[in-house]
Design an enzyme around this catalytic site. Structure first.
Site, PDB file in Angstrom:
ATOM      1  N   CYS A 154      82.490 -21.416 -49.569  1.00 46.75           N
ATOM      2  CA  CYS A 154      82.306 -20.008 -49.204  1.00 46.75           C
ATOM      3  C   CYS A 154      82.505 -19.785 -47.693  1.00 46.75           C
ATOM      4  O   CYS A 154      83.083 -18.727 -47.408  1.00 46.75           O
ATOM      5  CB  CYS A 154      80.714 -19.544 -49.360  1.00 46.75           C
ATOM      6  SG  CYS A 154      79.468 -20.901 -48.691  1.00 46.75           S
TER       7      CYS A 154
HETATM    8  N1  LIG Z   1      76.067 -22.049 -53.245  1.00 42.43           N
HETATM    9  C1  LIG Z   1      77.070 -21.589 -52.863  1.00 42.43           C
HETATM   10  O1  LIG Z   1      77.204 -20.610 -52.156  1.00 42.43           O
HETATM   11  C2  LIG Z   1      78.201 -22.278 -53.043  1.00 42.43           C
HETATM   12  C3  LIG Z   1      78.391 -23.418 -53.537  1.00 42.43           C
HETATM   13  N2  LIG Z   1      79.465 -24.194 -53.415  1.00 42.43           N
HETATM   14  C4  LIG Z   1      79.736 -25.460 -54.278  1.00 42.43           C
HETATM   15  O2  LIG Z   1      79.640 -25.199 -55.888  1.00 42.43           O
HETATM   16  C5  LIG Z   1      78.816 -26.502 -56.194  1.00 42.43           C
HETATM   17  C6  LIG Z   1      77.536 -26.006 -56.895  1.00 42.43           C
HETATM   18  O3  LIG Z   1      76.871 -25.422 -55.906  1.00 42.43           O
HETATM   19  P1  LIG Z   1      75.446 -24.752 -56.268  1.00 42.43           P
HETATM   20  O4  LIG Z   1      75.396 -23.991 -57.651  1.00 42.43           O
HETATM   21  O5  LIG Z   1      75.066 -23.813 -55.393  1.00 42.43           O
HETATM   22  O6  LIG Z   1      74.631 -25.998 -56.664  1.00 42.43           O
HETATM   23  P2  LIG Z   1      73.137 -26.115 -57.473  1.00 42.43           P
HETATM   24  O7  LIG Z   1      72.461 -27.339 -56.491  1.00 42.43           O
HETATM   25  O8  LIG Z   1      72.485 -24.963 -57.331  1.00 42.43           O
HETATM   26  O9  LIG Z   1      73.451 -26.619 -58.583  1.00 42.43           O
HETATM   27  C7  LIG Z   1      74.036 -28.038 -58.639  1.00 42.43           C
HETATM   28  C8  LIG Z   1      74.234 -28.194 -60.334  1.00 42.43           C
HETATM   29  O10 LIG Z   1      74.557 -29.304 -60.533  1.00 42.43           O
HETATM   30  C9  LIG Z   1      73.946 -30.294 -61.183  1.00 42.43           C
HETATM   31  N3  LIG Z   1      73.788 -31.640 -60.983  1.00 42.43           N
HETATM   32  C10 LIG Z   1      73.267 -31.964 -59.857  1.00 42.43           C
HETATM   33  N4  LIG Z   1      73.137 -33.431 -59.864  1.00 42.43           N
HETATM   34  C11 LIG Z   1      73.989 -33.883 -60.928  1.00 42.43           C
HETATM   35  C12 LIG Z   1      74.248 -35.189 -61.450  1.00 42.43           C
HETATM   36  N5  LIG Z   1      74.213 -36.229 -60.722  1.00 42.43           N
HETATM   37  N6  LIG Z   1      75.080 -35.076 -62.676  1.00 42.43           N
HETATM   38  C13 LIG Z   1      75.187 -33.913 -63.203  1.00 42.43           C
HETATM   39  N7  LIG Z   1      74.896 -32.775 -62.722  1.00 42.43           N
HETATM   40  C14 LIG Z   1      74.320 -32.675 -61.528  1.00 42.43           C
HETATM   41  C15 LIG Z   1      72.509 -29.808 -61.512  1.00 42.43           C
HETATM   42  O11 LIG Z   1      72.388 -29.473 -62.835  1.00 42.43           O
HETATM   43  P3  LIG Z   1      70.899 -30.314 -63.776  1.00 42.43           P
HETATM   44  O12 LIG Z   1      69.931 -30.988 -62.660  1.00 42.43           O
HETATM   45  O13 LIG Z   1      70.415 -29.033 -64.338  1.00 42.43           O
HETATM   46  O14 LIG Z   1      71.636 -31.250 -64.369  1.00 42.43           O
HETATM   47  C16 LIG Z   1      72.844 -28.169 -61.037  1.00 42.43           C
HETATM   48  O15 LIG Z   1      73.093 -27.231 -62.055  1.00 42.43           O
HETATM   49  C17 LIG Z   1      78.462 -27.447 -55.022  1.00 42.43           C
HETATM   50  O16 LIG Z   1      79.425 -28.486 -54.897  1.00 42.43           O
HETATM   51  C18 LIG Z   1      78.587 -26.444 -53.877  1.00 42.43           C
HETATM   52  O17 LIG Z   1      78.715 -27.052 -52.760  1.00 42.43           O
HETATM   53  C19 LIG Z   1      80.813 -23.639 -53.221  1.00 42.43           C
HETATM   54  C20 LIG Z   1      80.917 -22.282 -52.525  1.00 42.43           C
HETATM   55  C21 LIG Z   1      79.597 -21.729 -52.515  1.00 42.43           C
HETATM   56  C1  LIG Z   2      73.676 -22.353 -46.461  1.00 39.03           C
HETATM   57  C2  LIG Z   2      74.237 -23.650 -46.663  1.00 39.03           C
HETATM   58  O1  LIG Z   2      73.627 -24.680 -46.718  1.00 39.03           O
HETATM   59  N1  LIG Z   2      75.597 -23.570 -47.136  1.00 39.03           N
HETATM   60  C3  LIG Z   2      76.362 -24.911 -47.396  1.00 39.03           C
HETATM   61  C4  LIG Z   2      77.782 -24.499 -47.890  1.00 39.03           C
HETATM   62  C5  LIG Z   2      77.920 -24.028 -49.226  1.00 39.03           C
HETATM   63  C6  LIG Z   2      79.403 -24.399 -49.760  1.00 39.03           C
HETATM   64  O2  LIG Z   2      80.180 -23.579 -49.839  1.00 39.03           O
HETATM   65  O3  LIG Z   2      79.511 -25.710 -49.842  1.00 39.03           O
HETATM   66  P1  LIG Z   2      80.587 -26.403 -50.408  1.00 39.03           P
HETATM   67  O4  LIG Z   2      81.712 -26.415 -49.306  1.00 39.03           O
HETATM   68  O5  LIG Z   2      80.022 -27.782 -50.660  1.00 39.03           O
HETATM   69  O6  LIG Z   2      81.034 -25.892 -51.442  1.00 39.03           O
HETATM   70  C7  LIG Z   2      76.459 -26.072 -46.312  1.00 39.03           C
HETATM   71  O7  LIG Z   2      76.533 -25.515 -45.195  1.00 39.03           O
HETATM   72  O8  LIG Z   2      76.635 -26.977 -46.550  1.00 39.03           O
END
Ligand SMILES: NC(=O)C1=CN([C@@H]2O[C@H](COP(=O)(O)OP(=O)(O)OC[C@H]3O[C@@H](n4cnc5c(N)ncnc54)[C@H](OP(=O)(O)O)[C@@H]3O)[C@@H](O)[C@H]2O)C=CC1
Ligand SMILES: CC(=O)N[C@@H](CCC(=O)OP(=O)(O)O)C(=O)O
Length: 348
Positions: A154
């Site tokens: 992000c």
């Molecule tokens: N949040 C943001 O703004 C952004 C996030 N990202 C990236 O996107 C990805 C998802 O982010 P986000 O949705 O925020 O993360 P969350 O922590 O909200 O969700 C992560 C998901 O991964 C699953 N998970 C966790 N551990 C395991 C495991 N060991 N095996 C299988 N499934 C697992 C969980 O499912 P369950 O426990 O239900 O199985 C959960 O649904 C991350 O890599 C994050 O860095 C990228 C850009 C922006």
């Molecule tokens: C507020 C906050 O904690 N933000 C996350 C970035 C979220 C994200 O984009 O992480 P990935 O690069 O893993 O997709 C961080 O700084 O680690």
């Protein structure tokens, strides 16, 4: 949309923030059918048990990701933590389905750079050769042909887009870039931690990852690819006491003469055919883009300091993650790129 065959998709990690945003977009997308949504810790529950806003809209049962292995799918979205996702990419890489990975596991130029910045061993280094960085405004043609999309982070999305027009024209001093970026709490994922506890976030605002955040190298690599020069970025993230939104303020020294009209034309020309980047005449706020796939950018040249300030705003869960992934899917499937992404920002 004519009655085309629907493409079969799966969302792995649907219990998380980006997984549920993917479900929100894809449940209304005219060209796809959500065949599987998975969660390891909530297997057997209805999706709407976990995300009540989906009651009556998406009540599908959450399955274990084991079902994905032998499913007939066109696209698999991985919304998993970095370090976990790469294992799924490795396991699924021989399947027909193409993969859009929302984690950081395949974004960087090499497994060595990954291991240096993520402080963990990469278990599928071979995966890097097929990975394409999924920023449509810069890599649309490669995305269309890709079997593995590394969906950008992000902070990098907002940061790269705020300076891309200038680096593409080699118009800034590549060792002068400073980016201060602020994110809402959902950037940290659904699993709370002491850092994101209400008592630590409410009425507070703080910097973190100072000099060490893994997004630094992701931004440097992408800007460096545009200018074909090594680019040094001082990147500092901050945590905002809001749910969602990213505001990135980038500073850079221009090479040669600059003025405001020239600067605005550079941005307007660069993004002329990019429907989701809006060039603004005033500084954007995170509420100008919340709930949408837009990236709003205000480029400003400060004559007194001879410095360019470029301020960009996105929704971290959408342009920073889920809607960016759907945009990439549209390109990969040969669909009109704006399909299912026309949400207007949500205010107040
Ligand atoms: N949040 C943001 O703004 C952004 C996030 N990202 C990236 O996107 C990805 C998802 O982010 P986000 O949705 O925020 O993360 P969350 O922590 O909200 O969700 C992560 C998901 O991964 C699953 N998970 C966790 N551990 C395991 C495991 N060991 N095996 C299988 N499934 C697992 C969980 O499912 P369950 O426990 O239900 O199985 C959960 O649904 C991350 O890599 C994050 O860095 C990228 C850009 C922006
Ligand atoms: C507020 C906050 O904690 N933000 C996350 C970035 C979220 C994200 O984009 O992480 P990935 O690069 O893993 O997709 C961080 O700084 O680690």
């Amino acid at each position: 949309m004519q009655n085309h065959k629907k493409f079969n998709i799966a969302i792995v990690g649907a219990s998380g923030f980006t997984g549920s945003e993917l479900a929100r977009l894809l449940s209304l997308h005219p060209a796809v059918k959500i065949n599987h949504i998975t969660s390891e810790s909530h297997e057997g529950k209805k999706f709407s048990d976990l995300h009540p806003q989906f009651l009556g809209i998406l009540d599908q049962t959450l399955e274990s990701s084991k079902v994905i292995k032998n499913s007939d799918l066109d696209i698999i979205f991985l919304a998993l933590p970095h370090g976990i996702s790469m294992d799924f990419v490795k396991t699924l890489s021989e399947q027909k389905a193409r993969i859009i990975d929302l984690s950081g596991d395949f974004r960087l130029e090499s497994p060595e750079v990954y291991e240096a910045w993520y402080q963990k061993q990469h278990i599928f280094p071979e995966g890097f050769k097929n990975a394409v960085y999924g920023l449509p405004e810069l890599h649309a043609e490669k995305i269309k042909k890709s079997r593995l999309i590394a969906n950008p982070g992000c902070y990098p999305t907002a940061s790269i887009l705020s300076l891309a027009p200038l680096t593409a024209l080699d118009m800034i001093e590549t060792d002068s870039v400073v980016i201060d970026a602020k994110s809402g709490l959902t950037g940290a994922g659904v699993k709370a931690s002491p850092t994101t506890h209400f008592s630590n976030v409410n009425e507070n605002f703080k910097a973190y990852g100072i000099g060490t955040h893994r997004h630094t190298v992701e931004i440097e690599e992408q800007l460096g690819l545009l200018s074909n020069k090594p680019t040094l970025v001082q990147f500092t993230p901050h945590l905002l006491p809001v749910d969602r939104g990213i505001l990135a303020t980038a500073y850079a020294k221009p090479k040669g003469e600059m003025d405001q009209n020239k600067l605005e034309k550079i941005y307007e020309d660069f993004y002329a055919d990019k429907p989701f980047v809006r060039i603004r005449k005033t500084a954007p706020g995170i509420k100008d883009v919340r709930g949408s796939h837009y990236c709003d950018i205000f480029p400003f040249w400060d004559e007194r300091t001879n410095r360019i300030i470029s301020i960009s705003a996105i929704d971290n869960l959408l342009k920073g993650a889920a809607s960016q992934a759907v945009h990439n899917m549209n390109l990969m499937l040969g669909l009109e790129e704006q399909t299912g992404l026309e949400q207007i920002p949500l205010r107040p």
